[in-house]
Design an enzyme around this catalytic site. Sequence first.
Site, PDB file in Angstrom:
ATOM      1  N   GLU A 166       0.812  -1.237   0.000  1.00 60.36           N
ATOM      2  CA  GLU A 166       0.000   0.000   0.000  1.00 60.36           C
ATOM      3  C   GLU A 166       0.841   1.281   0.000  1.00 60.36           C
ATOM      4  OE1 GLU A 166      -1.858  -3.106   0.234  1.00 60.36           O
ATOM      5  OE2 GLU A 166      -3.395  -1.570   0.058  1.00 60.36           O
ATOM      6  N   TYR A 168       3.562   1.945   1.881  1.00 58.36           N
ATOM      7  CA  TYR A 168       4.242   2.296   3.138  1.00 58.36           C
ATOM      8  C   TYR A 168       5.748   2.000   3.025  1.00 58.36           C
ATOM      9  CZ  TYR A 168      -0.382   3.009   5.141  1.00 58.36           C
ATOM     10  OH  TYR A 168      -1.650   3.481   5.397  1.00 58.36           O
ATOM     11  N   ARG A 216       2.749  -8.660   4.168  1.00 59.59           N
ATOM     12  CA  ARG A 216       1.770  -8.145   3.196  1.00 59.59           C
ATOM     13  C   ARG A 216       2.546  -7.530   2.044  1.00 59.59           C
ATOM     14  NH1 ARG A 216      -3.622  -4.801   4.257  1.00 59.59           N
ATOM     15  NH2 ARG A 216      -4.437  -4.923   2.142  1.00 59.59           N
ATOM     16  N   HIS A 254      -1.452   3.857  -1.717  1.00 62.05           N
ATOM     17  CA  HIS A 254      -2.534   4.797  -1.375  1.00 62.05           C
ATOM     18  C   HIS A 254      -2.591   5.967  -2.353  1.00 62.05           C
ATOM     19  CE1 HIS A 254      -4.040   2.757   2.001  1.00 62.05           C
ATOM     20  NE2 HIS A 254      -3.031   2.981   2.809  1.00 62.05           N
ATOM     21  N   GLN A 341     -17.705   5.111   3.840  1.00 64.82           N
ATOM     22  CA  GLN A 341     -18.176   6.343   4.469  1.00 64.82           C
ATOM     23  C   GLN A 341     -17.939   6.431   5.976  1.00 64.82           C
ATOM     24  OE1 GLN A 341     -21.889   6.635   1.680  1.00 64.82           O
ATOM     25  NE2 GLN A 341     -22.100   8.179   3.231  1.00 64.82           N
ATOM     26  N   LEU A 660     -28.329  14.726   4.538  1.00 70.76           N
ATOM     27  CA  LEU A 660     -28.912  13.407   4.734  1.00 70.76           C
ATOM     28  C   LEU A 660     -27.904  12.371   4.290  1.00 70.76           C
ATOM     29  CD1 LEU A 660     -31.148  11.149   4.684  1.00 70.76           C
ATOM     30  CD2 LEU A 660     -31.508  11.852   2.329  1.00 70.76           C
TER      31      LEU A 660
HETATM   32  P1  NAP Z   1     -26.485  17.330  -1.596  1.00 68.03           P
HETATM   33  O1  NAP Z   1     -25.184  16.684  -1.408  1.00 68.03           O
HETATM   34  O2  NAP Z   1     -26.976  18.227  -0.548  1.00 68.03           O
HETATM   35  O3  NAP Z   1     -26.411  18.087  -2.981  1.00 68.03           O
HETATM   36  C1  NAP Z   1     -27.470  18.804  -3.485  1.00 68.03           C
HETATM   37  C2  NAP Z   1     -26.930  19.827  -4.470  1.00 68.03           C
HETATM   38  O4  NAP Z   1     -28.003  20.563  -4.969  1.00 68.03           O
HETATM   39  C3  NAP Z   1     -25.980  20.762  -3.806  1.00 68.03           C
HETATM   40  O5  NAP Z   1     -24.702  20.484  -4.331  1.00 68.03           O
HETATM   41  C4  NAP Z   1     -26.501  22.156  -4.117  1.00 68.03           C
HETATM   42  O6  NAP Z   1     -25.462  22.806  -4.805  1.00 68.03           O
HETATM   43  C5  NAP Z   1     -27.693  21.945  -5.014  1.00 68.03           C
HETATM   44  N1  NAP Z   1     -28.883  22.661  -4.574  1.00 68.03           N
HETATM   45  C6  NAP Z   1     -29.382  22.755  -3.335  1.00 68.03           C
HETATM   46  N2  NAP Z   1     -30.526  23.488  -3.335  1.00 68.03           N
HETATM   47  C7  NAP Z   1     -30.757  23.829  -4.605  1.00 68.03           C
HETATM   48  C8  NAP Z   1     -31.766  24.591  -5.237  1.00 68.03           C
HETATM   49  N3  NAP Z   1     -32.779  25.101  -4.560  1.00 68.03           N
HETATM   50  N4  NAP Z   1     -31.683  24.767  -6.568  1.00 68.03           N
HETATM   51  C9  NAP Z   1     -30.666  24.262  -7.265  1.00 68.03           C
HETATM   52  N5  NAP Z   1     -29.664  23.550  -6.721  1.00 68.03           N
HETATM   53  C10 NAP Z   1     -29.701  23.331  -5.399  1.00 68.03           C
HETATM   54  O7  NAP Z   1     -27.624  16.251  -1.793  1.00 68.03           O
HETATM   55  P2  NAP Z   1     -27.684  14.979  -2.711  1.00 68.03           P
HETATM   56  O8  NAP Z   1     -26.769  15.008  -3.848  1.00 68.03           O
HETATM   57  O9  NAP Z   1     -29.129  14.856  -2.984  1.00 68.03           O
HETATM   58  O10 NAP Z   1     -27.231  13.836  -1.765  1.00 68.03           O
HETATM   59  C11 NAP Z   1     -27.904  13.587  -0.557  1.00 68.03           C
HETATM   60  C12 NAP Z   1     -26.988  12.858   0.380  1.00 68.03           C
HETATM   61  O11 NAP Z   1     -26.812  11.544  -0.106  1.00 68.03           O
HETATM   62  C13 NAP Z   1     -25.617  13.475   0.455  1.00 68.03           C
HETATM   63  O12 NAP Z   1     -25.498  14.325   1.553  1.00 68.03           O
HETATM   64  C14 NAP Z   1     -24.721  12.295   0.605  1.00 68.03           C
HETATM   65  O13 NAP Z   1     -24.398  12.059   1.940  1.00 68.03           O
HETATM   66  C15 NAP Z   1     -25.520  11.109   0.127  1.00 68.03           C
HETATM   67  N6  NAP Z   1     -24.900  10.572  -1.095  1.00 68.03           N
HETATM   68  C16 NAP Z   1     -23.565  10.438  -1.195  1.00 68.03           C
HETATM   69  C17 NAP Z   1     -23.010   9.936  -2.337  1.00 68.03           C
HETATM   70  C18 NAP Z   1     -21.533   9.773  -2.475  1.00 68.03           C
HETATM   71  O14 NAP Z   1     -20.779  10.158  -1.611  1.00 68.03           O
HETATM   72  N7  NAP Z   1     -21.058   9.221  -3.550  1.00 68.03           N
HETATM   73  C19 NAP Z   1     -23.809   9.579  -3.378  1.00 68.03           C
HETATM   74  C20 NAP Z   1     -25.169   9.746  -3.269  1.00 68.03           C
HETATM   75  C21 NAP Z   1     -25.700  10.253  -2.121  1.00 68.03           C
HETATM   76  P3  NAP Z   1     -25.483  24.391  -5.089  1.00 68.03           P
HETATM   77  O15 NAP Z   1     -26.230  25.012  -3.968  1.00 68.03           O
HETATM   78  O16 NAP Z   1     -24.042  24.796  -5.151  1.00 68.03           O
HETATM   79  O17 NAP Z   1     -26.123  24.531  -6.404  1.00 68.03           O
HETATM   80 FE1  SF4 Z   2     -16.912   0.610   5.650  1.00 67.81          FE
HETATM   81 FE2  SF4 Z   2     -19.201  -0.329   6.584  1.00 67.81          FE
HETATM   82 FE3  SF4 Z   2     -19.166   1.012   4.271  1.00 67.81          FE
HETATM   83 FE4  SF4 Z   2     -18.134  -1.458   4.499  1.00 67.81          FE
HETATM   84  S1  SF4 Z   2     -20.274  -0.862   4.708  1.00 67.81           S
HETATM   85  S2  SF4 Z   2     -17.180   0.261   3.494  1.00 67.81           S
HETATM   86  S3  SF4 Z   2     -17.257  -1.391   6.538  1.00 67.81           S
HETATM   87  S4  SF4 Z   2     -18.658   1.825   6.279  1.00 67.81           S
END
Ligand code: NAP
Ligand code: SF4
Length: 676
Positions: A166, A168, A216, A254, A341, A660
């Site tokens: 990895e 290290y 490893r 990494h 996450q 959320l």
């Molecule tokens: P989000 O992360 O809060 O993104 C929503 C986006 O919409 C923001 O980037 C914001 O950007 C924009 N927005 C907010 N209000 C708006 C409005 N009134 N008009 C236009 N644009 C607006 O929410 P999400 O993408 O729905 O995801 C929800 C949650 O799901 C996330 O917090 C995350 O934890 C989780 N999730 C994570 C992943 C991942 O990590 N791969 C994937 C899916 C979901 P601007 O305000 O800059 O425009």
């Molecule tokens: Fe890590 Fe749990 Fe997500 Fe698996 S499910 S990658 S152990 S947080």
Amino acid sequence: MTSYAHILKPLHLGFTTIKNRVVMGSMHTGLEDRFYNYPKLAAYFGERAKGGVGLIITGGISPNRQGWLLPAGGTMNSLADIPHHRLVTHAVHKHGGKILMQILHAGRYGYQPFIVSASPIKSPISPFKPRQMSEKNILDTIEDYARCSELAKKAGYDGIEIMGSEGYLLNQFLSRHVNQREDRWGGAIENRMRFAIEIVKAIREKVGEKFIISFRLSMLDLVHDGNTMQEVIIVAKALEKVGVTLLNTGIGWHEARVPTIVTSVPRAAFVDYTAYVKQHVTIPVIASNRINMPDVAENILATGKADMIQMARPLLADAFWVTKVATNRVDEINTCIACNQACLDHTFKNQRATCLVNPRAAYETELTYIKTKKPKKIAVVGGGVAGMSAATVAASRGHQVTLFEASHDVGGQFNLAKVVPGKEEFHETIRYFKVQIEKTGVDLRLNTRVNREQLEREGFDEVIVATGVIPRQLKIQGSDAPQVLSYAEVLKGASVGHKVAVIGAGGIGFDVSEFLLRPEHQPQPQPLAQWQREWGIDPMPDYITEGGLVPTELEPPVRQIYLLQRKTSPLGVGLGKTSGWVHRAQLKKHAVRMMRGVQYKAVTNEGLWIELDGHDQLLRVDTIVVCAGQESVKDIMPKEDENTLAHYHIIGGAKLAAELDAKRAIREGAELAAKL
Ligand code: NAP
Ligand code: SF4
């Protein structure tokens, strides 16, 4: 005999026997860095040993201060360290498990100013430049490894693992990527591996024959000037010769820009590299990376590709993985969805690692599900992950739980996530909760949109509101036009044109863009060969290139996509620390136009009007997909001054739609249910 005979078969090492083929791989939880946390660490490992894991490997412990990953990280270099570690070894041995202490010297990956390496080349993941190790420094470090191992033996460990992959320190010496020395520790592979070999020799001399030494080894560096497979085999054979007991697999440094463990990596994607190395040694070899379910593990063992299976995150997700395999309860496994996450993302933020699907991981002494002496009648409203978590934990504690779900199925937002390419694992979480609902006796009422009057009439003591979210709508001129769709509609299969504007670049905006890049009938999960081509990985058995890298070959995207946000910060900076870069790279490679600082003006038949840098601009798109976050649904919650017969609680997206995430939703459900 179960159908998982190979997983459950003991492994005899001559001087000792490991009761099955499951290795809990090393993973930093953060608990190992502070001695006052060792009782928690002991409970964490003890639970996994109780759950049947044959061999556990601790998170990395440094042999000296130079090797710290973080300032004042876990170190084993004095007798005073022993009593704390004894708590851990005792907790594992009590349940018939074996445990190795991993010795990890971070080298130039250390996040502290005293770091050293083979050559003074700064890594892209630490702000500090390492000092080149002198001959004396190298010899002292070899002694430190040996002393560290001797102390580990005194602390009751069954052996040690030397972290040689990895990226290290030892990997830094093994590979030309960092080792540019011209003395006896650099140059040809025979010189580059000298440090690792001398360490093994010194350890073996100190600990004797009856002590496991696992090494490893990086079988695929995935960085430029990395080792070739031929060189990997030279090292593997030399390690065997000097007394290594087990050869473990490491994949990718990494700093590599090829994903190796995120959820979009196909299951067991790297096992063929391990299998190839195995053909050249006689000691047992351990396969690793994206192995999370028993059928995959069994297949690897049955086909002779490896002798043991290493899983780290899957055993955070389910401490009782092995017991469930042994008792034909595979459908009860809480599967790791490889989201990172709550585990790696926490580690990189210097927070305690835990698990998104199992909030008890590393919180075994703090989050306990004790049988209730006063069973209550509990209603949970909403069958998303928050509601399912609350319902199943409450029912497992002996409460009488009814789960109301308005739609025809449980799963909530996970039903949308699971159709995103590379997120197929999300199916498993829904399966797990469905089985738990059945096993814990939750009364599930689908297609039931319950209201407060009904809840009050049925005489519940507690009501848990987990009614989730609805997608936020876009409110601009023309946004009610049929070409404006919500992400939920798109992921459920609505028809989308060839030119698309995605509004909102949060996790879902990225997910939806990836979904729209792929052909509709793209097989899921992505076939391994196609995935390897996309990321430029030299496949086995042809792997001959340095570091295993080859030019990437991309399938052309099926749509032209604009991904837009109002903020002026770079797109995707808020995504997970260890997975966000993969999403950003994917979209970039597929020519998604990422635009920031955008103001949305109007939707017309021509497309989407935006304002950028003070100028109006038309994006000629056929479809506009709104991924602008969510709003809470909580109509059923009583107002503060309202009198109700039941106590009402609110969790997950219904409580707070902003930020959320499933991690919070599942944890809130479990924590509340543990207290009721
Ligand atoms: P989000 O992360 O809060 O993104 C929503 C986006 O919409 C923001 O980037 C914001 O950007 C924009 N927005 C907010 N209000 C708006 C409005 N009134 N008009 C236009 N644009 C607006 O929410 P999400 O993408 O729905 O995801 C929800 C949650 O799901 C996330 O917090 C995350 O934890 C989780 N999730 C994570 C992943 C991942 O990590 N791969 C994937 C899916 C979901 P601007 O305000 O800059 O425009
Ligand atoms: Fe890590 Fe749990 Fe997500 Fe698996 S499910 S990658 S152990 S947080």
